[in-house]
Write an enzyme that holds these catalytic residues in place. Sequence first.
Site, mmCIF file in Angstrom:
data_model
loop_
_atom_site.group_PDB
_atom_site.id
_atom_site.type_symbol
_atom_site.label_atom_id
_atom_site.label_comp_id
_atom_site.label_asym_id
_atom_site.label_seq_id
_atom_site.Cartn_x
_atom_site.Cartn_y
_atom_site.Cartn_z
ATOM 1 N N GLY A 1 6.419 19.393 54.290
ATOM 2 C CA GLY A 1 6.711 19.790 55.612
ATOM 3 C C GLY A 1 8.327 18.993 55.322
ATOM 4 O O GLY A 1 9.260 17.802 54.691
ATOM 5 N N THR B 1 3.210 14.720 69.522
ATOM 6 C CA THR B 1 4.426 15.012 70.073
ATOM 7 C C THR B 1 4.827 14.765 71.337
ATOM 8 O O THR B 1 3.794 14.652 72.164
ATOM 9 C CB THR B 1 4.698 16.149 69.740
ATOM 10 N N ASP B 2 6.139 14.967 71.908
ATOM 11 C CA ASP B 2 6.387 15.148 73.063
ATOM 12 C C ASP B 2 5.823 15.879 74.495
ATOM 13 O O ASP B 2 5.478 15.920 75.164
ATOM 14 C CB ASP B 2 7.909 14.622 73.523
ATOM 15 N N TYR C 1 -0.090 24.285 72.650
ATOM 16 C CA TYR C 1 0.388 23.138 72.135
ATOM 17 C C TYR C 1 -0.048 21.778 72.160
ATOM 18 O O TYR C 1 -0.414 20.832 71.681
ATOM 19 C CB TYR C 1 1.748 24.059 71.131
ATOM 20 N N ASP D 1 -6.563 21.059 52.522
ATOM 21 C CA ASP D 1 -6.280 21.309 54.329
ATOM 22 C C ASP D 1 -7.543 20.790 55.021
ATOM 23 O O ASP D 1 -8.625 20.419 55.094
ATOM 24 C CB ASP D 1 -7.143 22.954 53.984
ATOM 25 N N LYS E 1 -2.433 18.885 70.843
ATOM 26 C CA LYS E 1 -2.126 17.989 69.709
ATOM 27 C C LYS E 1 -2.643 17.118 71.057
ATOM 28 O O LYS E 1 -2.923 15.823 70.157
ATOM 29 C CB LYS E 1 0.118 17.690 69.650
ATOM 30 N N ALA F 1 0.687 20.034 61.419
ATOM 31 C CA ALA F 1 0.433 20.953 62.201
ATOM 32 C C ALA F 1 0.483 22.177 62.169
ATOM 33 O O ALA F 1 1.405 22.853 61.054
ATOM 34 C CB ALA F 1 1.044 20.440 63.379
HETATM 35 N N1 LIG Z 1 8.996 19.921 64.619
HETATM 36 C C1 LIG Z 1 9.131 19.530 65.235
HETATM 37 O O1 LIG Z 1 10.168 19.499 66.012
HETATM 38 C C2 LIG Z 1 8.249 19.015 66.415
HETATM 39 C C3 LIG Z 1 7.990 18.153 67.572
HETATM 40 C C4 LIG Z 1 7.325 16.824 67.691
HETATM 41 C C5 LIG Z 1 6.636 16.118 66.594
HETATM 42 N N2 LIG Z 1 5.684 17.647 65.966
HETATM 43 C C6 LIG Z 1 5.729 16.917 65.294
HETATM 44 O O2 LIG Z 1 5.348 16.356 63.344
HETATM 45 C C7 LIG Z 1 4.540 16.626 62.701
HETATM 46 C C8 LIG Z 1 5.292 17.585 61.387
HETATM 47 O O3 LIG Z 1 6.421 18.447 61.931
HETATM 48 P P1 LIG Z 1 7.330 19.054 61.025
HETATM 49 O O4 LIG Z 1 8.496 19.294 61.826
HETATM 50 O O5 LIG Z 1 7.696 18.496 59.346
HETATM 51 O O6 LIG Z 1 6.613 20.172 60.514
HETATM 52 P P2 LIG Z 1 6.427 21.081 59.116
HETATM 53 O O7 LIG Z 1 7.664 20.958 58.326
HETATM 54 O O8 LIG Z 1 5.997 23.122 59.301
HETATM 55 O O9 LIG Z 1 4.969 20.324 58.245
HETATM 56 C C9 LIG Z 1 3.996 20.861 58.156
HETATM 57 C C10 LIG Z 1 3.239 20.688 56.598
HETATM 58 O O10 LIG Z 1 1.773 20.239 57.254
HETATM 59 C C11 LIG Z 1 1.444 21.673 55.946
HETATM 60 N N3 LIG Z 1 0.205 21.836 56.610
HETATM 61 C C12 LIG Z 1 0.245 22.558 57.840
HETATM 62 N N4 LIG Z 1 -1.183 23.260 58.157
HETATM 63 C C13 LIG Z 1 -2.294 22.096 57.373
HETATM 64 C C14 LIG Z 1 -3.124 23.045 57.195
HETATM 65 N N5 LIG Z 1 -4.602 22.998 57.864
HETATM 66 N N6 LIG Z 1 -4.023 22.023 56.383
HETATM 67 C C15 LIG Z 1 -2.620 20.839 55.447
HETATM 68 N N7 LIG Z 1 -1.551 20.849 55.847
HETATM 69 C C16 LIG Z 1 -1.426 21.835 56.761
HETATM 70 C C17 LIG Z 1 2.777 22.492 55.953
HETATM 71 O O11 LIG Z 1 2.400 23.530 54.761
HETATM 72 P P3 LIG Z 1 3.116 24.446 55.318
HETATM 73 O O12 LIG Z 1 3.713 24.562 54.497
HETATM 74 O O13 LIG Z 1 2.396 24.994 53.697
HETATM 75 O O14 LIG Z 1 2.087 25.524 56.109
HETATM 76 C C18 LIG Z 1 4.186 21.302 56.360
HETATM 77 O O15 LIG Z 1 3.811 20.960 54.532
HETATM 78 C C19 LIG Z 1 3.779 18.092 62.811
HETATM 79 O O16 LIG Z 1 2.612 16.697 63.673
HETATM 80 C C20 LIG Z 1 4.406 18.545 64.351
HETATM 81 O O17 LIG Z 1 3.016 18.685 65.353
HETATM 82 C C21 LIG Z 1 7.651 18.340 65.546
#
Ligand SMILES: NC(=O)c1ccc[n+]([C@@H]2O[C@H](COP(=O)([O-])OP(=O)(O)OC[C@H]3O[C@@H](n4cnc5c(N)ncnc54)[C@H](OP(=O)(O)O)[C@@H]3O)[C@@H](O)[C@H]2O)c1
Length: 296
Positions: A10, A100-101, A124, A35, A128, A59
């Site tokens: 991710g 998350t915020d 969401y 998973d 979380k 997530a």
């Molecule tokens: N993006 C933002 O702006 C943001 C802001 C605040 C907090 N966050 C938090 O930061 C974290 C990382 O975000 P990110 O932007 O890096 O997201 P991301 O790129 O979507 O990465 C999430 C990773 O988790 C994997 N995943 C999803 N569902 C899963 C499951 N059931 N079992 C195992 N792996 C799973 C995904 O795999 P696949 O690619 O195969 O689906 C992906 O590798 C999350 O917890 C999110 O809630 C994100």
Amino acid sequence: MRVAIIGSNGQLGTDLVAHFGAGPDVLPLTRRDVDVRDRESLHAVLAPFAPDVVVNTAAFHKVDLCEEQPWTAIEVNTLGAGVVAGVCRALGADLIHISTDYVFSGDGSRPYREDDRPEPINVYGASKLGGERLALETWPRTLVVRTSGLFGLAGASGKGGNFVETMLRLGRERGSVRVVTDQKLGPTFTSDLSGAIHQAAGRGIHGVLHLTNSGQCSWFEFTQAIFELSGLGATVEPTTSAEFGASVRRPAYSVLAHDGLRANGLDDLRQWRDALADYLARRAARSEARSMPVAV
Ligand SMILES: NC(=O)c1ccc[n+]([C@@H]2O[C@H](COP(=O)([O-])OP(=O)(O)OC[C@H]3O[C@@H](n4cnc5c(N)ncnc54)[C@H](OP(=O)(O)O)[C@@H]3O)[C@@H](O)[C@H]2O)c1
């Protein structure tokens, strides 16, 4: 220190792997490997590795889709967090769980501290928050890291990119974009966040910790900076959440305070604008390297 990283392909996971370093002490796990909803397979994969620390980035975080599929949001973001915490407890490994915020309502007007009362306003955020609580209740050696507005070179796999990339694309295609002025956040470069998580890991810090780049801005101001620092001659038109008419409510003010960083003697993260400039420079260097002719 042996570290397993869930969601390693991710946006954040990719930079975490880069910071912890490839090698026998780092176990990158994609969704193909585990998973988070499946306790038995997670335990079977983690037990032979015997991690000291597990970082869970997994997530279901498309905010609109979470409203349509609340059960999936709860399964992955709430119950999945509990499953990972339970396996960490069984193996005696520290857990760093990413949150998350959006656990906050956004009604405040000063940065939210770690001990401020969460009050999510969408599915969401609620799912979380459920994950945070379940993980902390299940396994006291959990560190919940709340962050916001992530941008990283890998792009969020769950969202098909990130805000910076979307704005650059729309700016190129349309020359002008409309962006809200009434939602404020602390944008965060996943490379900086990974560095901070790396520094915090294995130090016995548990509970909740806010990790974002320093400073704050509206999405409008963030977009202005993206166009200015990238040199893209596009314009940003101000709008409001009401005018924009998004179907799901988002917190108006979700800036996170850094009291926990100071209390734990950790380095503060640089200003978001400096981090954005670095992101854009690295992005440009990468696309330049890709367009170089390959010697044969
Ligand atoms: N993006 C933002 O702006 C943001 C802001 C605040 C907090 N966050 C938090 O930061 C974290 C990382 O975000 P990110 O932007 O890096 O997201 P991301 O790129 O979507 O990465 C999430 C990773 O988790 C994997 N995943 C999803 N569902 C899963 C499951 N059931 N079992 C195992 N792996 C799973 C995904 O795999 P696949 O690619 O195969 O689906 C992906 O590798 C999350 O917890 C999110 O809630 C994100």
